[in-house]
Design an enzyme around this catalytic site. Structure first.
Site, PDB file in Angstrom:
ATOM      1  NE  ARG A   9      -4.055  -1.862   0.413  1.00 54.85           N
ATOM      2  CZ  ARG A   9      -4.078  -3.177   0.179  1.00 54.85           C
ATOM      3  NH1 ARG A   9      -3.059  -3.783  -0.376  1.00 54.85           N
ATOM      4  NH2 ARG A   9      -5.152  -3.869   0.486  1.00 54.85           N
ATOM      5  CB  CYS A  40      -8.790  -1.495   5.013  1.00 52.20           C
ATOM      6  SG  CYS A  40      -9.436  -3.175   4.982  1.00 52.20           S
TER       7      CYS A  40
END
Ligand code: EPU
Length: 302
Positions: free
Chosen positions: A177, A226
């Site tokens: 990420r 998320c």
């Protein structure tokens, strides 16, 4: 922030830029949260350096918006104008195992289009909302894959050089990420190299990922996916769940009952509510597990 400088406004049509006054970021983000500002929609990559020079000389700070699906924006009148690429037609061009994709292309549509042409590898990304540019910047991933593995070239506007540059895949680092792009670089297009796979096989993979996602994530609700990254060797969702925090709310901002690392907007949540919930959950996890959770969602706070 308002685009009012007459010299700037007059230059926009020739640059292929459409001005949308007082756009609501709540309507442009999957969380449904965010204030208002003027939005500049860009149809020609090549006009970006010129546009940014004009914004600078008008004293207007800016932010780049992708698909708005991993973003929490502050409330009220925002202190920057927002730039967004308009998607060209076609936005995906295939040549052998290579896919040349515009950053504004919808990620899911790109994955299915490639699949229909027997190009696979990206099955895990099928339910991830957003644009290809956003996925690229964040190195989006799911179910054991990440987009960075397939990147061979990226066309990017580099704020540091104020130019459009083509970077080779090897010049970019793709981590969990996270990528080596600067915060003010703007993704414009990407060349992916994808493995050949029969459509039927890809479809099977897509179905499995879809099923897993449907059973574990609150898909129909307003969220930004998320909220926190998983710390090495741990799961943010599991920790929050173990603390019994599903359902914890501040106003209409709520920890999802389905997946504890998804925070949903159940009605009219504002950024203040969502930020308060994030910091409360973060503090509780820190107290209980001695772990500092890092945001996965991008926060544009005012
Ligand atoms: N878990 C719980 N309770 C919950 C949620 C999860 O106990 O409320 C447990 C699960 O049972 C499982 C573990 O935690 O044992 C991991 O959960 P899950 O498989 O749902 O994956 P995750 O680590 O929470 C990551 C990505 C997701 C991606 C999925 C599937 C991050 C921060 N999240 O979630 O990506 O979709 O794996 O690969 O890396 C996103 O980036 O926004 C995102 C949603």
């Amino acid at each position: 922030m308002r685009v009012e400088d007459p010299k700037l406004v007059a230059a926009l049509p020739e640059l292929g830029v459409e001005l949308r006054l007082r756009a609501s970021l709540a309507e442009l983000t999957s969380l449904g949260i965010g204030g208002t500002t003027d939005l500049l929609r860009i149809t020609k990559h090549e006009s970006i350096p010129g546009l940014l020079r004009l914004l600078d000389s008008s004293g207007l700070p800016h932010r780049f918006l992708g698909g708005g699906s991993n973003l929490l924006v502050g409330d009220g009148e925002l202190p920057w104008v927002v730039l967004q690429l308009a998607s060209p037609e076609p936005d995906v061009v295939l040549q052998g195992n290579f896919a040349q994709v515009d950053a504004a292309a919808d990620l899911g549509r790109m994955v299915t289009y490639c699949a229909k042409h027997d190009l696979g590898g990206m099955e895990g990304l099928i339910g991830v909302p957003g644009t290809v540019g956003g996925a690229l910047r964040m190195n989006a991933g799911a179910y054991g894959m990440q987009i960075g593995s397939y990147v061979r070239e990226v066309k990017v506007y580099r704020a540091a050089s104020r130019r459009i540059e083509i970077l080779k895949g090897e010049q970019i680092s793709f981590e969990y990420r996270h990528t080596s792009f600067a915060a003010d670089d703007m993704m414009l297009a990407v060349k992916l190299e994808l493995p050949s796979k029969p459509f039927k096989e890809i479809l099977q993979g897509i179905r499995i990922c879809n099923e897993k996602r449907r059973s574990s994530q609150p898909l129909g609700q307003k969220s930004a996916g998320c909220i926190f990254k998983n710390p090495p060797g741990a799961s943010a969702g599991r920790m929050i769940d173990e603390l019994g925090l599903k359902g914890l709310s501040v106003g209409d901002a709520r920890v999802s009952d389905r997946h504890a690392n998804f925070f949903v907007n159940t009605g009219k949540a504002g950024a203040t509510d969502m930020l308060a919930l994030i910091s409360d959950v973060r503090a509780r996890v820190n107290t209980a597990f001695h772990m500092e959770l890092e945001h996965e969602v991008v926060i544009w706070n005012v």
